[in-house]
Scaffold this motif. Structure first.
Motif, PDB file in Angstrom:
ATOM      1  N   GLY A   1       0.802  -1.220   0.000  1.00 43.15           N
ATOM      2  CA  GLY A   1       0.000   0.000   0.000  1.00 43.15           C
ATOM      3  C   GLY A   1       0.837   1.274   0.000  1.00 43.15           C
ATOM      4  O   GLY A   1       0.380   2.321  -0.461  1.00 43.15           O
ATOM      5  N   ASP A   2       2.088   1.196   0.511  1.00 44.49           N
ATOM      6  CA  ASP A   2       2.949   2.388   0.535  1.00 44.49           C
ATOM      7  C   ASP A   2       3.779   2.506  -0.757  1.00 44.49           C
ATOM      8  O   ASP A   2       4.746   3.265  -0.807  1.00 44.49           O
ATOM      9  N   LYS A   3       3.407   1.712  -1.777  1.00 49.59           N
ATOM     10  CA  LYS A   3       4.030   1.709  -3.111  1.00 49.59           C
ATOM     11  C   LYS A   3       5.396   1.027  -3.151  1.00 49.59           C
ATOM     12  O   LYS A   3       6.039   0.988  -4.196  1.00 49.59           O
TER      13      LYS A   3
ATOM     14  N   LYS B   1       0.581  -4.583  -9.406  1.00 44.70           N
ATOM     15  CA  LYS B   1       0.212  -3.165  -9.263  1.00 44.70           C
ATOM     16  C   LYS B   1      -1.275  -2.976  -9.581  1.00 44.70           C
ATOM     17  O   LYS B   1      -2.002  -2.297  -8.843  1.00 44.70           O
ATOM     18  N   ALA B   2      -1.739  -3.582 -10.677  1.00 42.83           N
ATOM     19  CA  ALA B   2      -3.144  -3.436 -11.069  1.00 42.83           C
ATOM     20  C   ALA B   2      -4.074  -3.912  -9.960  1.00 42.83           C
ATOM     21  O   ALA B   2      -5.087  -3.268  -9.654  1.00 42.83           O
ATOM     22  N   PHE B   3      -3.728  -5.037  -9.333  1.00 45.68           N
ATOM     23  CA  PHE B   3      -4.633  -5.626  -8.332  1.00 45.68           C
ATOM     24  C   PHE B   3      -4.590  -4.896  -6.991  1.00 45.68           C
ATOM     25  O   PHE B   3      -5.393  -5.197  -6.108  1.00 45.68           O
ATOM     26  N   MET B   4      -3.682  -3.915  -6.853  1.00 47.80           N
ATOM     27  CA  MET B   4      -3.765  -3.064  -5.651  1.00 47.80           C
ATOM     28  C   MET B   4      -5.110  -2.346  -5.597  1.00 47.80           C
ATOM     29  O   MET B   4      -5.573  -1.975  -4.532  1.00 47.80           O
ATOM     30  N   LEU B   5      -5.747  -2.197  -6.777  1.00 52.48           N
ATOM     31  CA  LEU B   5      -7.104  -1.639  -6.822  1.00 52.48           C
ATOM     32  C   LEU B   5      -8.046  -2.416  -5.896  1.00 52.48           C
ATOM     33  O   LEU B   5      -8.910  -1.816  -5.230  1.00 52.48           O
TER      34      LEU B   5
ATOM     35  N   GLY C   1     -10.713   0.013  -4.059  1.00 52.71           N
ATOM     36  CA  GLY C   1     -11.149   0.644  -5.303  1.00 52.71           C
ATOM     37  C   GLY C   1     -10.351   1.854  -5.725  1.00 52.71           C
ATOM     38  O   GLY C   1     -10.756   2.573  -6.645  1.00 52.71           O
ATOM     39  N   ARG C   2      -9.206   2.100  -5.062  1.00 52.08           N
ATOM     40  CA  ARG C   2      -8.347   3.242  -5.431  1.00 52.08           C
ATOM     41  C   ARG C   2      -7.123   2.765  -6.213  1.00 52.08           C
ATOM     42  O   ARG C   2      -6.513   1.751  -5.858  1.00 52.08           O
ATOM     43  N   ILE C   3      -6.764   3.547  -7.252  1.00 57.10           N
ATOM     44  CA  ILE C   3      -5.563   3.252  -8.039  1.00 57.10           C
ATOM     45  C   ILE C   3      -4.333   3.567  -7.196  1.00 57.10           C
ATOM     46  O   ILE C   3      -4.272   4.627  -6.551  1.00 57.10           O
ATOM     47  N   LEU C   4      -3.363   2.666  -7.198  1.00 56.04           N
ATOM     48  CA  LEU C   4      -2.213   2.816  -6.292  1.00 56.04           C
ATOM     49  C   LEU C   4      -1.457   4.125  -6.521  1.00 56.04           C
ATOM     50  O   LEU C   4      -1.180   4.866  -5.585  1.00 56.04           O
ATOM     51  N   ASP C   5      -1.115   4.415  -7.796  1.00 58.31           N
ATOM     52  CA  ASP C   5      -0.250   5.567  -8.081  1.00 58.31           C
ATOM     53  C   ASP C   5      -0.921   6.900  -7.778  1.00 58.31           C
ATOM     54  O   ASP C   5      -0.276   7.831  -7.296  1.00 58.31           O
ATOM     55  N   THR C   6      -2.215   7.013  -8.108  1.00 56.44           N
ATOM     56  CA  THR C   6      -2.879   8.317  -8.081  1.00 56.44           C
ATOM     57  C   THR C   6      -3.862   8.477  -6.923  1.00 56.44           C
ATOM     58  O   THR C   6      -4.323   9.594  -6.668  1.00 56.44           O
ATOM     59  N   ASN C   7      -4.219   7.367  -6.281  1.00 55.91           N
ATOM     60  CA  ASN C   7      -5.235   7.353  -5.218  1.00 55.91           C
ATOM     61  C   ASN C   7      -6.635   7.671  -5.750  1.00 55.91           C
ATOM     62  O   ASN C   7      -7.567   7.848  -4.966  1.00 55.91           O
ATOM     63  N   GLU C   8      -6.783   7.724  -7.077  1.00 59.30           N
ATOM     64  CA  GLU C   8      -8.115   7.969  -7.658  1.00 59.30           C
ATOM     65  C   GLU C   8      -9.029   6.783  -7.341  1.00 59.30           C
ATOM     66  O   GLU C   8      -8.638   5.620  -7.506  1.00 59.30           O
ATOM     67  N   LYS C   9     -10.266   7.114  -6.903  1.00 63.02           N
ATOM     68  CA  LYS C   9     -11.212   6.048  -6.558  1.00 63.02           C
ATOM     69  C   LYS C   9     -12.055   5.720  -7.776  1.00 63.02           C
ATOM     70  O   LYS C   9     -12.811   6.574  -8.242  1.00 63.02           O
ATOM     71  N   ILE C  10     -11.935   4.510  -8.308  1.00 62.93           N
ATOM     72  CA  ILE C  10     -12.705   4.177  -9.515  1.00 62.93           C
ATOM     73  C   ILE C  10     -13.714   3.050  -9.294  1.00 62.93           C
ATOM     74  O   ILE C  10     -14.514   2.775 -10.167  1.00 62.93           O
ATOM     75  N   LEU C  11     -13.644   2.390  -8.129  1.00 66.89           N
ATOM     76  CA  LEU C  11     -14.649   1.370  -7.800  1.00 66.89           C
ATOM     77  C   LEU C  11     -15.178   1.654  -6.401  1.00 66.89           C
ATOM     78  O   LEU C  11     -14.422   2.076  -5.519  1.00 66.89           O
TER      79      LEU C  11
ATOM     80  N   PRO D   1      -6.511  -7.719   1.612  1.00 66.58           N
ATOM     81  CA  PRO D   1      -7.168  -6.423   1.673  1.00 66.58           C
ATOM     82  C   PRO D   1      -6.441  -5.431   2.597  1.00 66.58           C
ATOM     83  O   PRO D   1      -6.010  -5.795   3.683  1.00 66.58           O
ATOM     84  N   LYS D   2      -6.282  -4.205   2.091  1.00 66.76           N
ATOM     85  CA  LYS D   2      -5.638  -3.072   2.785  1.00 66.76           C
ATOM     86  C   LYS D   2      -4.141  -3.278   3.007  1.00 66.76           C
ATOM     87  O   LYS D   2      -3.508  -2.531   3.732  1.00 66.76           O
ATOM     88  N   ASN D   3      -3.552  -4.299   2.398  1.00 65.83           N
ATOM     89  CA  ASN D   3      -2.185  -4.649   2.754  1.00 65.83           C
ATOM     90  C   ASN D   3      -1.279  -4.788   1.519  1.00 65.83           C
ATOM     91  O   ASN D   3      -0.412  -3.944   1.289  1.00 65.83           O
ATOM     92  N   TYR D   4      -1.480  -5.833   0.719  1.00 68.75           N
ATOM     93  CA  TYR D   4      -0.590  -6.037  -0.423  1.00 68.75           C
ATOM     94  C   TYR D   4      -1.294  -6.804  -1.529  1.00 68.75           C
ATOM     95  O   TYR D   4      -2.377  -7.366  -1.345  1.00 68.75           O
ATOM     96  N   SER D   5      -0.611  -6.830  -2.686  1.00 63.60           N
ATOM     97  CA  SER D   5      -1.039  -7.629  -3.823  1.00 63.60           C
ATOM     98  C   SER D   5       0.185  -8.404  -4.281  1.00 63.60           C
ATOM     99  O   SER D   5       1.296  -7.854  -4.319  1.00 63.60           O
TER     100      SER D   5
END
Ligand code: DON
Length: 304
Positions: free
Chosen positions: A45-47, A203-207, A212-222, A267-271
């Motif tokens: 989650g911290d990239k 990276k994709a599955f960090m969504l 529902g937030r994109i890892l790089d941008t924090n944009e919420k899409i789901l 969830p909330k941790n890693y992918s």
């Protein structure tokens, strides 16, 4: 948690020589993949991210793509989607036709081929250019504009995809497919041919790990509710008639593909994504499952 040390331990302990399965051959192009390939990638989650082996090499993601198309269909249809596809484990092989007969053309879940083909029908029906929109979705959530379809793999599956073509015809006869058969299977064979690496996939599955937030941008899409449903389906149906075994061994929601990839999330941790093209008899990566079992054992962290 020292993820790099844990990954290095797994890399040292395991080899393609320890497993006896076969690389998928019913899609002729996949039979050409080198069985020695083995890579793993973890995103947090911290990239921060960690990896070993062939984790940056592209492979055919196959059924892992069903998670992306499900997310797109849920954004379009919300809860109405569940009138077209059920949410129960099938206990049958991924390409089975049998349950459709007595369940009136409603596939058991969106991750068996029958369910994914109904999802394809929805996307072909509702989007102007579904192939373009799927690419845009995957590029957006990874931040990688170079992700693309492998046209050779798509053509190879199209030339031999009799079961999937039969499935769409059969579901159409039972009244649960709206569009013509050809554009549905064309879209489906393309989604399965997406070429991505373990790095891209984790990276994709960090969504789905990140509500529902994109890892790089924090944009919420789901919506968090959508993510809850997708993760529940990955837990119960992500490995077909081996979903129980994957839960038992690994204890994470995840999704496999016959290209030998598996992605799983906490969830909330890693992918975490792993790739080894040698499949067990259920069509899941044999070494990939073993590596993920070691990963949740060595970290001491699973959803259970
Ligand atoms: O439709 C098929 O048979 C393949 N394109 C995808 C199957 C698949 O990846 C099943 N996964 N374990």
């Amino acid at each position: 948690m020292d993820y790099q040390h844990i990954l290095d331990t797994i890399h040292d302990e395991m080899s393609y020589r320890d497993v006896k399965g076969k690389v998928a051959s019913y899609i002729p192009e996949l039979a050409k993949v080198d069985r020695k390939k083995f890579g793993m990638h973890v995103y947090c989650g911290d990239k921060q991210h960690f990896c070993f082996g062939d984790s940056k090499e592209n492979f055919s993601i196959q059924s892992i793509s069903k998670v992306f198309t499900l997310a797109m269909a849920m954004r379009l249809m919300g809860e109405d989607l569940w009138d077209r596809v059920d949410v129960e484990p099938s206990g049958d092989p991924f390409n089975s036709l049998t349950q459709l007969e007595y369940e009136s053309g409603i596939p058991r879940n969106p991750f068996i081929n029958a369910g994914a083909l109904v999802i394809s029908d929805i996307l072909v029906d509702q989007l102007d250019d579904p192939k373009k929109e799927l690419l845009e979705f995957v590029r957006h959530i990874t931040g990688d504009p170079n992700i693309d379809y492998d046209k050779t793999v798509a053509a190879s599956e199209k030339a031999t995809g009799y079961r999937n073509i039969a499935l769409v015809n059969y579901i159409k006869a039972l009244g649960n497919i709206k569009c013509d058969v050809e554009p549905i299977v064309d879209f489906y064979f393309h989604q399965c041919s997406l070429a991505m690496s373990c790095e891209d996939l984790s990276k994709a599955f960090m969504l789905f790990a990140n509500r529902g937030r994109i890892l790089d941008t924090n944009e919420k899409i789901l919506k968090p509710k959508t993510v809850k449903r997708i993760n529940a389906l990955m837990q119960t149906c992500g490995f077909y008639d081996e979903a129980g075994e994957f839960s038992f061994q690994v204890g994470l929601p995840g999704k496999s593909g016959v290209g030998g990839g598996i992605v799983a999330i906490h969830p909330k941790n890693y992918s975490v994504a792993v790739w080894s093209p040698i499949l067990n008899e259920k069509g899941n990566s044999e070494l990939g499952m073993k590596a993920l079992e070691r990963f949740t054992t060595l970290t001491g962290v699973s959803v259970f």
